[in-house]
Design a protein around this motif. Structure first.
Motif, PDB file in Angstrom:
ATOM      1  N   ALA A   1      16.576   2.335   7.976  1.00 26.21           N
ATOM      2  CA  ALA A   1      16.851   1.041   8.600  1.00 26.21           C
ATOM      3  C   ALA A   1      15.631   0.555   9.375  1.00 26.21           C
ATOM      4  CB  ALA A   1      18.054   1.156   9.541  1.00 26.21           C
ATOM      5  N   ASN A   2      14.873   1.481   9.936  1.00 21.96           N
ATOM      6  CA  ASN A   2      13.665   1.118  10.684  1.00 21.96           C
ATOM      7  C   ASN A   2      12.526   0.659   9.778  1.00 21.96           C
ATOM      8  OD1 ASN A   2      14.581   1.598  13.351  1.00 21.96           O
ATOM      9  ND2 ASN A   2      14.463   3.795  12.939  1.00 21.96           N
ATOM     10  N   GLU A   3      12.590   1.004   8.515  1.00 22.11           N
ATOM     11  CA  GLU A   3      11.566   0.589   7.562  1.00 22.11           C
ATOM     12  C   GLU A   3      11.957  -0.690   6.823  1.00 22.11           C
ATOM     13  OE1 GLU A   3       9.636   2.174   3.334  1.00 22.11           O
ATOM     14  OE2 GLU A   3      10.786   3.562   4.581  1.00 22.11           O
ATOM     15  N   TRP A   4      13.209  -0.761   6.369  1.00 24.60           N
ATOM     16  CA  TRP A   4      13.630  -1.819   5.476  1.00 24.60           C
ATOM     17  C   TRP A   4      14.307  -2.998   6.161  1.00 24.60           C
ATOM     18  CZ3 TRP A   4      11.940  -1.832   0.631  1.00 24.60           C
ATOM     19  CH2 TRP A   4      11.523  -0.622   0.073  1.00 24.60           C
ATOM     20  N   VAL A   5      15.018  -2.755   7.260  1.00 22.66           N
ATOM     21  CA  VAL A   5      15.834  -3.814   7.863  1.00 22.66           C
ATOM     22  C   VAL A   5      15.266  -4.280   9.208  1.00 22.66           C
ATOM     23  CG1 VAL A   5      18.130  -4.421   8.720  1.00 22.66           C
ATOM     24  CG2 VAL A   5      17.891  -3.040   6.638  1.00 22.66           C
ATOM     25  N   GLY A   6      15.071  -3.369  10.130  1.00 19.87           N
ATOM     26  CA  GLY A   6      14.600  -3.725  11.467  1.00 19.87           C
ATOM     27  C   GLY A   6      13.418  -4.682  11.479  1.00 19.87           C
ATOM     28  N   PRO A   7      12.330  -4.366  10.770  1.00 18.38           N
ATOM     29  CA  PRO A   7      11.171  -5.263  10.801  1.00 18.38           C
ATOM     30  C   PRO A   7      11.455  -6.655  10.239  1.00 18.38           C
ATOM     31  CG  PRO A   7      10.550  -3.121   9.909  1.00 18.38           C
ATOM     32  CD  PRO A   7      12.049  -3.136  10.032  1.00 18.38           C
TER      33      PRO A   7
ATOM     34  N   GLU B   1      15.258   3.281  -9.385  1.00 21.07           N
ATOM     35  CA  GLU B   1      15.358   2.842 -10.782  1.00 21.07           C
ATOM     36  C   GLU B   1      16.110   1.528 -10.873  1.00 21.07           C
ATOM     37  OE1 GLU B   1      14.174   4.765 -13.432  1.00 21.07           O
ATOM     38  OE2 GLU B   1      13.371   6.205 -12.004  1.00 21.07           O
ATOM     39  N   GLY B   2      15.845   0.774 -11.912  1.00 15.74           N
ATOM     40  CA  GLY B   2      16.623  -0.432 -12.183  1.00 15.74           C
ATOM     41  C   GLY B   2      16.366  -1.562 -11.201  1.00 15.74           C
ATOM     42  N   VAL B   3      17.348  -2.424 -11.091  1.00 13.77           N
ATOM     43  CA  VAL B   3      17.252  -3.617 -10.258  1.00 13.77           C
ATOM     44  C   VAL B   3      17.228  -3.216  -8.783  1.00 13.77           C
ATOM     45  CG1 VAL B   3      18.425  -5.770  -9.651  1.00 13.77           C
ATOM     46  CG2 VAL B   3      18.476  -4.957 -12.002  1.00 13.77           C
ATOM     47  N   ALA B   4      16.363  -3.862  -8.019  1.00 12.70           N
ATOM     48  CA  ALA B   4      16.290  -3.591  -6.575  1.00 12.70           C
ATOM     49  C   ALA B   4      17.584  -4.031  -5.901  1.00 12.70           C
ATOM     50  CB  ALA B   4      15.093  -4.315  -5.966  1.00 12.70           C
ATOM     51  N   LEU B   5      17.900  -3.379  -4.791  1.00 15.90           N
ATOM     52  CA  LEU B   5      19.109  -3.667  -4.027  1.00 15.90           C
ATOM     53  C   LEU B   5      18.984  -5.036  -3.354  1.00 15.90           C
ATOM     54  CD1 LEU B   5      21.799  -2.618  -2.756  1.00 15.90           C
ATOM     55  CD2 LEU B   5      20.393  -1.713  -0.897  1.00 15.90           C
ATOM     56  N   PRO B   6      19.915  -5.969  -3.620  1.00 16.54           N
ATOM     57  CA  PRO B   6      19.876  -7.256  -2.930  1.00 16.54           C
ATOM     58  C   PRO B   6      20.479  -7.117  -1.533  1.00 16.54           C
ATOM     59  CG  PRO B   6      21.679  -7.241  -4.503  1.00 16.54           C
ATOM     60  CD  PRO B   6      20.969  -5.916  -4.634  1.00 16.54           C
ATOM     61  N   VAL B   7      19.752  -7.588  -0.535  1.00 15.77           N
ATOM     62  CA  VAL B   7      20.201  -7.487   0.857  1.00 15.77           C
ATOM     63  C   VAL B   7      20.003  -8.843   1.526  1.00 15.77           C
ATOM     64  CG1 VAL B   7      19.828  -6.323   3.077  1.00 15.77           C
ATOM     65  CG2 VAL B   7      19.570  -5.031   0.946  1.00 15.77           C
ATOM     66  N   LEU B   8      21.074  -9.353   2.142  1.00 12.97           N
ATOM     67  CA  LEU B   8      21.014 -10.610   2.887  1.00 12.97           C
ATOM     68  C   LEU B   8      20.772 -10.299   4.355  1.00 12.97           C
ATOM     69  CD1 LEU B   8      24.155 -12.311   1.327  1.00 12.97           C
ATOM     70  CD2 LEU B   8      21.773 -12.956   0.921  1.00 12.97           C
ATOM     71  N   LEU B   9      19.750 -10.909   4.944  1.00 15.88           N
ATOM     72  CA  LEU B   9      19.444 -10.675   6.359  1.00 15.88           C
ATOM     73  C   LEU B   9      19.133 -11.999   7.055  1.00 15.88           C
ATOM     74  CD1 LEU B   9      17.126  -7.553   6.058  1.00 15.88           C
ATOM     75  CD2 LEU B   9      19.526  -7.584   6.756  1.00 15.88           C
TER      76      LEU B   9
ATOM     77  N   MET C   1      15.243  -4.731  -2.093  1.00 21.25           N
ATOM     78  CA  MET C   1      14.764  -3.503  -1.448  1.00 21.25           C
ATOM     79  C   MET C   1      14.955  -2.290  -2.343  1.00 21.25           C
ATOM     80  SD  MET C   1      16.123  -4.046   2.398  1.00 21.25           S
ATOM     81  CE  MET C   1      15.849  -5.582   3.256  1.00 21.25           C
ATOM     82  N   ARG C   2      14.156  -1.277  -2.074  1.00 18.20           N
ATOM     83  CA  ARG C   2      14.240  -0.022  -2.819  1.00 18.20           C
ATOM     84  C   ARG C   2      14.263   1.178  -1.858  1.00 18.20           C
ATOM     85  NH1 ARG C   2      14.140  -0.407  -8.087  1.00 18.20           N
ATOM     86  NH2 ARG C   2      13.312  -2.267  -9.053  1.00 18.20           N
ATOM     87  N   PRO C   3      15.319   1.250  -1.028  1.00 17.72           N
ATOM     88  CA  PRO C   3      15.426   2.440  -0.180  1.00 17.72           C
ATOM     89  C   PRO C   3      15.736   3.661  -1.046  1.00 17.72           C
ATOM     90  CG  PRO C   3      17.424   1.135  -0.029  1.00 17.72           C
ATOM     91  CD  PRO C   3      16.441   0.344  -0.854  1.00 17.72           C
ATOM     92  N   THR C   4      15.749   4.829  -0.451  1.00 17.44           N
ATOM     93  CA  THR C   4      16.060   6.052  -1.178  1.00 17.44           C
ATOM     94  C   THR C   4      17.325   5.849  -1.991  1.00 17.44           C
ATOM     95  OG1 THR C   4      15.025   7.388   0.523  1.00 17.44           O
ATOM     96  CG2 THR C   4      16.593   8.506  -0.912  1.00 17.44           C
ATOM     97  N   GLY C   5      17.284   6.246  -3.244  1.00 23.89           N
ATOM     98  CA  GLY C   5      18.444   6.085  -4.110  1.00 23.89           C
ATOM     99  C   GLY C   5      18.382   4.833  -4.965  1.00 23.89           C
TER     100      GLY C   5
END
Length: 167
Positions: free
Chosen positions: A75-81, A40-48, A33-37
């Motif tokens: 959270a409503n854009e990146w995680v909830g869905p 740049e660089g490697v995307a944030l790894p998120v386990l869901l 994921m690439r939420p605000t912040g």
């Protein structure tokens, strides 16, 4: 009026510490994921886990679900869905968090302010006994503070405890 269920993402829904293991935990999917912040660089790894979404939707019969995460509206854009949740309200944290000198978590006072006397359950990986004691002394309603292990995330026992507390 239903009690609030205040939901942190990193720790409870995203057991981020488990990313140190060689394999993705059973029941989870790795998302980049690439939420605000994170532009740049490697995307944030998120386990869901979509199973968490199903469990939280079931709890919505007993609770008003609210994001209590630094992801705030994202959270409503990146995680909830990704876990099957509709858009939820969220706590709008202060731009510069105030870290209390008494050792309580910086989210504790804003959580109590948000609840405004309503009963609430709060799931987060950084809750401590200091926070539980502070809430007991400063919040007039019922409250359940449940620390979630960031290596494991939410478990069946957590969902059962949340359901039982709201019953």
């Amino acid at each position: 009026m239903k009690p609030l269920l205040l939901i942190d993402i990193d720790g409870p829904l995203n057991p981020y510490a488990a990313l140190a293991r060689p394999t993705v935990p059973e029941g989870y999917t790795l998302h980049r994921m690439r939420p605000t912040g994170w532009k740049e660089g490697v995307a944030l790894p998120v386990l869901l886990s979509t199973g968490h979404g199903k469990e939280l939707r079931a709890l919505a019969r007993r609770y008003e679900l609210v994001w209590a995460t630094t992801w705030m509206d994202e959270a409503n854009e990146w995680v909830g869905p990704r876990i099957g949740l509709p858009p939820l309200p969220y706590i709008d944290w202060p731009a510069v968090p105030v870290v209390p000198a008494d050792g309580t978590y910086w989210k504790t006072r804003p959580v109590v302010d948000y609840a405004d006397g309503r009963p609430f359950a709060w799931i987060d990986d950084e809750i401590s006994g200091l926070d539980t004691a502070w809430v007991a002394a400063h919040h007039p309603g019922r409250a359940l503070l449940r620390r979630i292990d960031p290596w494991v995330g939410l478990t069946r026992a957590d969902f059962e405890a949340l359901a039982g507390w709201a019953a």
